[in-house]
Scaffold this motif. Structure first.
Motif, short mmCIF file in Angstrom:
data_model
loop_
_atom_site.label_atom_id
_atom_site.label_comp_id
_atom_site.label_asym_id
_atom_site.label_seq_id
_atom_site.Cartn_x
_atom_site.Cartn_y
_atom_site.Cartn_z
N ASP A 58 48.44 43.93 49.19
CA ASP A 58 49.28 43.32 48.58
C ASP A 58 49.25 41.94 48.36
OD1 ASP A 58 50.60 45.88 47.96
OD2 ASP A 58 51.61 45.76 49.94
N LEU A 62 44.35 38.10 38.76
CA LEU A 62 45.40 39.08 39.20
C LEU A 62 45.79 40.08 38.27
CD1 LEU A 62 47.25 36.88 41.83
CD2 LEU A 62 45.44 38.50 42.41
N ALA A 118 44.96 43.64 39.40
CA ALA A 118 45.76 44.15 40.01
C ALA A 118 47.06 44.48 39.09
CB ALA A 118 46.22 43.16 41.08
N TYR A 151 51.71 41.55 43.50
CA TYR A 151 50.49 42.29 42.95
C TYR A 151 49.80 43.25 44.02
CZ TYR A 151 50.41 38.58 39.40
OH TYR A 151 50.72 37.62 38.20
N GLN A 152 49.46 44.42 43.39
CA GLN A 152 48.88 45.45 44.21
C GLN A 152 47.31 45.55 43.83
OE1 GLN A 152 51.49 48.88 43.76
NE2 GLN A 152 52.82 48.13 45.43
N LEU A 153 46.70 45.05 44.62
CA LEU A 153 45.04 45.23 44.24
C LEU A 153 44.40 46.47 45.01
CD1 LEU A 153 43.00 43.22 43.30
CD2 LEU A 153 42.52 42.21 45.43
N ASP A 154 43.59 46.80 44.16
CA ASP A 154 42.75 48.23 44.51
C ASP A 154 41.37 48.08 43.96
OD1 ASP A 154 41.85 50.68 45.22
OD2 ASP A 154 43.47 51.81 44.11
#
Length: 250
Positions: A210, A225, A229, A236-239
């Protein structure tokens, strides 16, 4: 029986009092690319003015056998030297099962040296990575070791191709099943990060985090981002996932 014990003790003495150059020649034959220069002493205790391996250089290297480790079923050495102009130390050993490990690894290195090769483009960073690793398990079953300890990047900063103050970055590492598990945080900077990392011995990694922006952020950071993300609930949710070894230059 006494004669046999005496003979064994004498053979052990001969092995460990052998010149360090004998062991150096053996290691260099077994490990391609390893170079040890100006060695002196013995297998018990010795020195080398320089060690070079895979583009890294350690100067003023010294080693000392730790006989008390035998009481715990380990064969172990204490090593000290200078890496990237900073003092470094560690213990290196092997257990009864034949597994090899490093322990009490203490070292500092410029973030640019270790992180820049993993990133695309010409990225310039400031600050030092401070490594305090309790244990590094080295297994022949995987290409990467399993790590246990902490890596800190205080006053972390990216200066090119954009300006980004990351504040204090901390990566806490612990062993998992055939992998290293990490807890990644960044505070006191322009990006507040709270995430988890999995790094398999084969190099596969997965990063979930996060990310919350703080203060005025370079538009290029926001664009990045938005690209990599998902923005949800004000953050922001980064994967990210991939293979770490594929990022390294060949």
């Amino acid at each position: 029986r006494g004669l046999l014990l005496g003979l064994v003790a004498y053979l052990v003495f001969l092995v460990f009092s052998a010149p360090a150059s004998w062991a150096v020649q053996f290691l260099q034959n077994q490990i391609p690319g390893l170079q040890l220069v100006a060695t002196e002493g013995s297998l018990w205790s010795g020195r080398a003015s320089r060690l070079q391996f895979q583009g890294q250089t350690v100067t003023d290297l010294s080693w000392r056998w730790r006989p008390l480790a035998l009481l715990m079923g380990r064969f172990e050495y204490q090593l000290q030297g200078v890496w990237a102009d900073e003092p470094a130390s560690l213990r290196m050993g092997a257990g009864l099962s034949g597994s090899t490990y490093l322990a009490d690894v203490s070292a500092k290195v410029a973030s640019q040296t270790l992180l820049a090769p993993l990133l695309p483009g010409n990225v310039t960073m400031q600050g030092q990575l401070i490594m305090e690793l309790e244990k590094v398990d080295i297994s022949m079953q995987g290409l990467l070791p399993i790590l246990y300890g902490q890596i800190r990047w205080p006053q972390a900063e990216v200066t090119s191709p954009l300006n980004l103050n990351l504040g204090d970055v901390v990566l806490d590492l612990a062993p998992g099943e055939d992998k290293t598990l990490g807890k990644l945080t960044a505070q006191n900077g322009q990006l507040l990060i709270d995430g988890t990392l999995e790094l398999a011995q084969e190099g596969d990694y997965a990063l979930l985090a996060d990310v919350l922006t703080s203060g005025q952020v370079d538009p290029a950071v926001t664009n990045g981002l938005n690209t990599f993300a998902e923005f949800r609930n004000g953050q922001y949710q980064l994967d990210l996932s991939g293979n770490l070894l594929s990022l390294l230059p060949h």
